[in-house]
Design a protein around this motif. Structure first.
Motif, mmCIF file in Angstrom:
data_model
loop_
_atom_site.group_PDB
_atom_site.id
_atom_site.type_symbol
_atom_site.label_atom_id
_atom_site.label_comp_id
_atom_site.label_asym_id
_atom_site.label_seq_id
_atom_site.Cartn_x
_atom_site.Cartn_y
_atom_site.Cartn_z
ATOM 1 N N PHE A 119 5.641 14.691 4.166
ATOM 2 C CA PHE A 119 4.472 13.476 4.924
ATOM 3 C C PHE A 119 3.703 13.158 3.387
ATOM 4 O O PHE A 119 2.958 11.974 3.016
ATOM 5 N N TYR A 158 4.096 13.524 0.315
ATOM 6 C CA TYR A 158 4.349 13.422 -0.851
ATOM 7 C C TYR A 158 3.789 11.349 -0.493
ATOM 8 O O TYR A 158 3.343 10.757 -1.336
ATOM 9 N N LEU A 159 4.480 11.155 0.755
ATOM 10 C CA LEU A 159 4.765 9.786 1.182
ATOM 11 C C LEU A 159 3.204 9.245 0.848
ATOM 12 O O LEU A 159 2.735 8.510 0.202
ATOM 13 N N LEU A 160 2.633 10.240 1.246
ATOM 14 C CA LEU A 160 1.058 9.602 1.571
ATOM 15 C C LEU A 160 0.043 10.118 -0.145
ATOM 16 O O LEU A 160 -0.402 9.312 -0.468
ATOM 17 N N HIS A 204 1.869 9.823 -2.448
ATOM 18 C CA HIS A 204 2.091 8.530 -3.528
ATOM 19 C C HIS A 204 1.969 7.277 -3.215
ATOM 20 O O HIS A 204 2.812 6.190 -3.154
ATOM 21 N N SER A 205 0.429 7.156 -2.877
ATOM 22 C CA SER A 205 0.089 5.440 -1.836
ATOM 23 C C SER A 205 -0.987 5.326 -2.583
ATOM 24 O O SER A 205 -1.734 6.305 -2.853
ATOM 25 N N PRO A 206 -1.422 4.460 -2.399
ATOM 26 C CA PRO A 206 -2.990 4.302 -2.188
ATOM 27 C C PRO A 206 -4.097 4.473 -1.858
ATOM 28 O O PRO A 206 -4.775 4.718 -2.421
ATOM 29 N N TRP A 207 -3.392 5.160 -1.059
ATOM 30 C CA TRP A 207 -4.943 6.288 -0.429
ATOM 31 C C TRP A 207 -4.909 7.182 -0.879
ATOM 32 O O TRP A 207 -5.680 8.099 -0.931
ATOM 33 N N ARG A 218 -3.482 7.750 -4.007
ATOM 34 C CA ARG A 218 -4.776 7.311 -5.470
ATOM 35 C C ARG A 218 -6.223 7.064 -4.972
ATOM 36 O O ARG A 218 -7.092 8.510 -5.733
ATOM 37 N N VAL A 219 -6.803 7.148 -3.999
ATOM 38 C CA VAL A 219 -8.642 6.994 -3.462
ATOM 39 C C VAL A 219 -8.638 8.130 -3.413
ATOM 40 O O VAL A 219 -9.983 8.822 -3.585
ATOM 41 N N LYS A 276 -7.861 11.181 -4.696
ATOM 42 C CA LYS A 276 -8.063 12.148 -5.853
ATOM 43 C C LYS A 276 -8.856 10.974 -6.690
ATOM 44 O O LYS A 276 -9.650 11.877 -7.120
ATOM 45 N N ALA A 277 -9.363 10.026 -6.961
ATOM 46 C CA ALA A 277 -10.276 10.034 -7.174
ATOM 47 C C ALA A 277 -11.830 9.891 -6.436
ATOM 48 O O ALA A 277 -12.478 10.719 -7.685
ATOM 49 N N LYS A 279 -14.350 1.767 -2.972
ATOM 50 C CA LYS A 279 -14.063 2.776 -2.407
ATOM 51 C C LYS A 279 -14.710 3.882 -0.847
ATOM 52 O O LYS A 279 -16.005 4.365 -1.366
ATOM 53 N N GLN A 316 -10.888 11.633 6.722
ATOM 54 C CA GLN A 316 -9.362 11.054 6.630
ATOM 55 C C GLN A 316 -8.933 12.735 6.315
ATOM 56 O O GLN A 316 -7.728 13.391 7.377
ATOM 57 N N LEU A 364 -6.744 2.030 -9.327
ATOM 58 C CA LEU A 364 -7.566 2.213 -7.986
ATOM 59 C C LEU A 364 -9.567 1.516 -8.021
ATOM 60 O O LEU A 364 -9.085 0.875 -7.129
ATOM 61 N N GLY A 386 -2.676 -0.676 0.987
ATOM 62 C CA GLY A 386 -2.011 1.062 1.274
ATOM 63 C C GLY A 386 -3.029 1.690 0.634
ATOM 64 O O GLY A 386 -2.843 2.957 1.368
ATOM 65 N N GLU A 387 -4.643 1.207 1.393
ATOM 66 C CA GLU A 387 -5.635 2.541 1.094
ATOM 67 C C GLU A 387 -5.888 2.669 2.618
ATOM 68 O O GLU A 387 -6.910 3.882 3.112
ATOM 69 N N HIS A 403 5.594 2.750 2.644
ATOM 70 C CA HIS A 403 5.907 2.025 1.152
ATOM 71 C C HIS A 403 6.388 0.646 0.720
ATOM 72 O O HIS A 403 5.517 0.159 0.051
ATOM 73 N N TRP A 415 2.996 -2.302 0.905
ATOM 74 C CA TRP A 415 1.953 -2.223 0.124
ATOM 75 C C TRP A 415 2.750 -2.447 -1.484
ATOM 76 O O TRP A 415 1.971 -2.441 -2.387
#
Lengths: 333, 309
Positions: free
Chosen positions: A172, A174-176, A178-181, A183-184, A186-187, A200, A208, B128, B135-136, B144, B147
């Motif tokens: 779970f 992993y899926l999250l 490695h997604s744009p979510w 990425r946000v 980590k940003a 963002k 969340q 980003l 996907g955000e 997956h 997106w």
């Protein structure tokens, strides 16, 4: 000294219930701290939510254990929202202060005498695992016996379900991540203002993350009490030290790494059992004179040794076992 | 390809007819600010009566240290709240929108101290920036395929931008390994990923070596050619002279002068702000004079020390 026994103790602990529920709670903490940079020092509080949610719904309301788990998860979600709403708009350290206090408050509230009829006060709650054990599949009735280590049938069922949950949790995550979510997430960890400047909603993402990691904390608490068979609001079960052991397990494995919290928990539990049984046998066999430590003092001594081990790790491998040294070097910038 | 189809280049000559005075009305303002005040205790950091920023051109915001330029940036991008005042972007009242909503309107900023996201890769930094990513959303992020296609499109755009900013060889490295100048480039490229109408650069050239400055200047000019509006804060007068179509001068929180760079150097209020009042030489954008000014300032400091002892 019986080295065979020492190692089988160590491996039994490394695969046992403590490693399993530590892994669950540490996965949550890794989502909080490793990926989002949230300083949660109250993971034990989320475990309380899960444990008491489960126990109270079964004992007081006679609900199915699966519903009990859901209740525990909902309780921890509410706890996360309560903590997050006032603090997540502030600097990171405020969350740290609030979580460490809130977790202790929660533990002291559930052991209050006036709540004895509901939470069992300082006695806690017993006898809520019958329904769970009834659901045990037949192939676990004989327990698990691997020759040099074995688990009872009751333990096997908790471990079986618990480790599956750990694997699902890793998948779970992993899926999250490695997604744009992810990425946000980590940003926000790297620099909230930069994430905001790019459109963002840092507050929402942190919330969340706090809820999600809290749910894993609750699962840790749930499997902990399913294995133990009772919920007790003692410091060693749900106090601040528990939170810090989970932190240790996560850092040991590697913060912000997928498998870090799981491997860290396995090694933490294994090492603790290893030092414990090795010391005990050394004392019993008079390799260590009684004048230095006796059998009673071993319990404390193992934590001292573990602490020394951690110091060595932080000196020679500060990024943890799975960590990436390059990332650590970047912190200097 | 831009999500704002109406973006088109604007001829700088539209500003020829604009009055060269603080608060002058522009033919087609993209951003207007009125009565913006920000106090820090007793200190009035920003007190802007009126400012209009012309669409599609490059506006420089200059002023001595402590003039309130960065505070003004923070205010209009939602990072700080004014005590008083209103501003509109594209005719829309911005009120107290939080920073991420300001950014989503198409108004993006960079920071004086570069904010490269060190422990994620250059490519992820770029991705980003892309707006409206499905996907955000937490739940869609789990599935997956939902997106993946958008992600590929974003990656394509990111590769193109990294090429343009000569960073493509670094795309898999952690952003923290970039040099200071490369970080400035990355931050600008990342801001462009949001496909902004208005881009606000806070000291884009600070700490960048001269060779890289030229290419950064080229990038800023190319933004104007694409029809994007640029506002930038800068201390280097050569840069201001080179790329700005219009210069706004701030001092002590107020806008004290506006005009094309050729006129600003002659402006008495600007000279006073930079060099102190009762100074009789004009402020010119010329290396020799700058050097002379620096020498004079140093001499002044020396003589001040002399009187002290």
């Amino acid at each position: 000294m019986d080295w065979g026994q020492i190692f089988s103790f160590a491996i039994e602990s490394a695969l046992g219930t403590q490693a399993m529920y530590f892994a669950l709670a540490a996965i949550g903490l890794n989502i909080h701290f490793g990926y989002t940079g949230l300083l949660n020092f109250g993971q034990a509080g989320f475990m309380i939510c899960g444990a008491y949610g489960l126990a109270i719904s079964i004992v007081e309301y006679d609900l199915h254990w699966l519903i009990g788990i859901v209740v525990g998860l909902i309780a921890s979600g509410i706890f996360a929202l309560l903590l997050g709403i006032p603090t997540l708009r502030l600097r990171a350290d405020y969350l740290a202060i609030v979580t460490i206090a809130a977790a202790e408050i929660l533990r002291i509230v559930v052991r209050a005498t006036s709540l004895r009829g509901f939470t069992g006060g300082s006695n806690g709650i017993n006898g809520f695992t019958a329904g769970f054990q009834d659901a045990r599949p037949g192939f676990l009735d004989g327990g698990i016996d691997l020759g040099f280590i074995s688990f009872s049938s009751r333990q096997s069922w908790v471990l079986f379900l618990g480790w599956i949950t750990v694997l699902l949790g890793v998948g779970f995550t992993y899926l999250l991540i490695h997604s744009p979510w992810g990425r946000v997430l980590k940003a926000v960890r790297e620099d909230e203002d930069a994430a905001r400047a790019l459109g963002k909603n840092a507050y929402s993402v942190k919330m969340q993350s706090l809820v999600l990691g809290g749910l894993f904390g609750a699962l840790g608490g749930i499997f902990f009490v399913l294995a133990q068979g009772s919920v007790q609001p003692t410091p060693q079960d749900f106090g601040t030290p528990k939170t810090f052991f989970i932190w240790v397990a996560m850092i040991l494995g590697g913060t912000g790494k997928l498998w870090g919290p799981v491997i860290g928990s396995v090694i933490f539990s294994g090492l603790l059992a290893f030092t414990d049984s090795a010391l005990r046998q050394a004392v019993a066999a008079d390799y260590v004179p009684k004048s230095i430590i006796d059998g009673v003092q071993v319990g404390q001594m193992r934590f001292i040794l573990l602490g020394l081990g951690l110091m060595v790790l932080m000196i020679y491998r500060p990024q943890g076992i799975f960590g990436d040294k390059r990332e650590l070097a970047l912190d200097a910038n | 390809m831009s999500r704002f189809s109406e973006l088109k280049a604007v001829d700088p000559s539209v500003l020829d007819s604009v009055a060269q005075q603080p608060g002058a009305a522009k033919p087609d303002p993209v951003l207007t600010a009125t009565g913006i005040t920000r106090r820090f205790g007793g200190l009035i950091a920003v007190e802007v009566e009126h400012l209009e920023v012309q669409r599609g051109l490059i506006t420089a915001l200059i002023g001595p240290n402590g003039a309130g330029k960065t505070t003004f940036f923070n205010l209009i991008t939602g990072f700080d709240l004014p005590d008083d005042g209103t501003w509109t972007f594209e005719g829309r009242e911005m009120g107290t929108l939080p920073p991420h909503k300001v950014a989503r309107q198409g108004m993006v900023r960079t920071f004086q101290l570069t904010k490269a996201l060190s422990k994620i890769t250059v490519m992820d930094n770029m991705k980003l920036g892309a707006p409206n990513q499905s996907g955000e959303n937490f739940f869609r992020a789990l599935v997956h395929p939902l997106w993946r296609q958008q992600e590929d499109e974003i990656e394509e755009r990111a590769i193109a931008l990294l090429d343009r900013f000569k960073l493509s060889h670094m795309s898999d490295e952690f952003a923290g390994t970039l040099s200071g100048g490369q970080r400035k480039l990355l931050e600008m490229a990342r801001a462009l990923m949001t496909d902004p109408k208005l881009i606000m650069l806070d000291e884009p050239m600070a700490g960048v070596n001269p060779a890289l400055t030229q290419s950064l200047l080229g990038h800023v000019k190319s933004l104007r050619d694409e029809g994007r509006t640029v506002i930038f804060v800068e201390h280097d007068m050569d840069v201001v002279r080179d790329i700005s179509d219009w210069v706004v001068v701030m001092a002590e929180g107020m806008i004290i002068a506006e005009g094309p760079h050729s006129a600003i150097g002659e402006n008495q209020a600007v000279v006073d702000a930079y060099l102190g009042t009762h100074h009789d030489s004009a402020l010119t954008f010329d290396d020799e004079t700058t050097a002379k000014m620096a020498a004079e300032a140093a001499a002044g400091a020396d003589s001040a020390e002399g009187t002290d002892t």
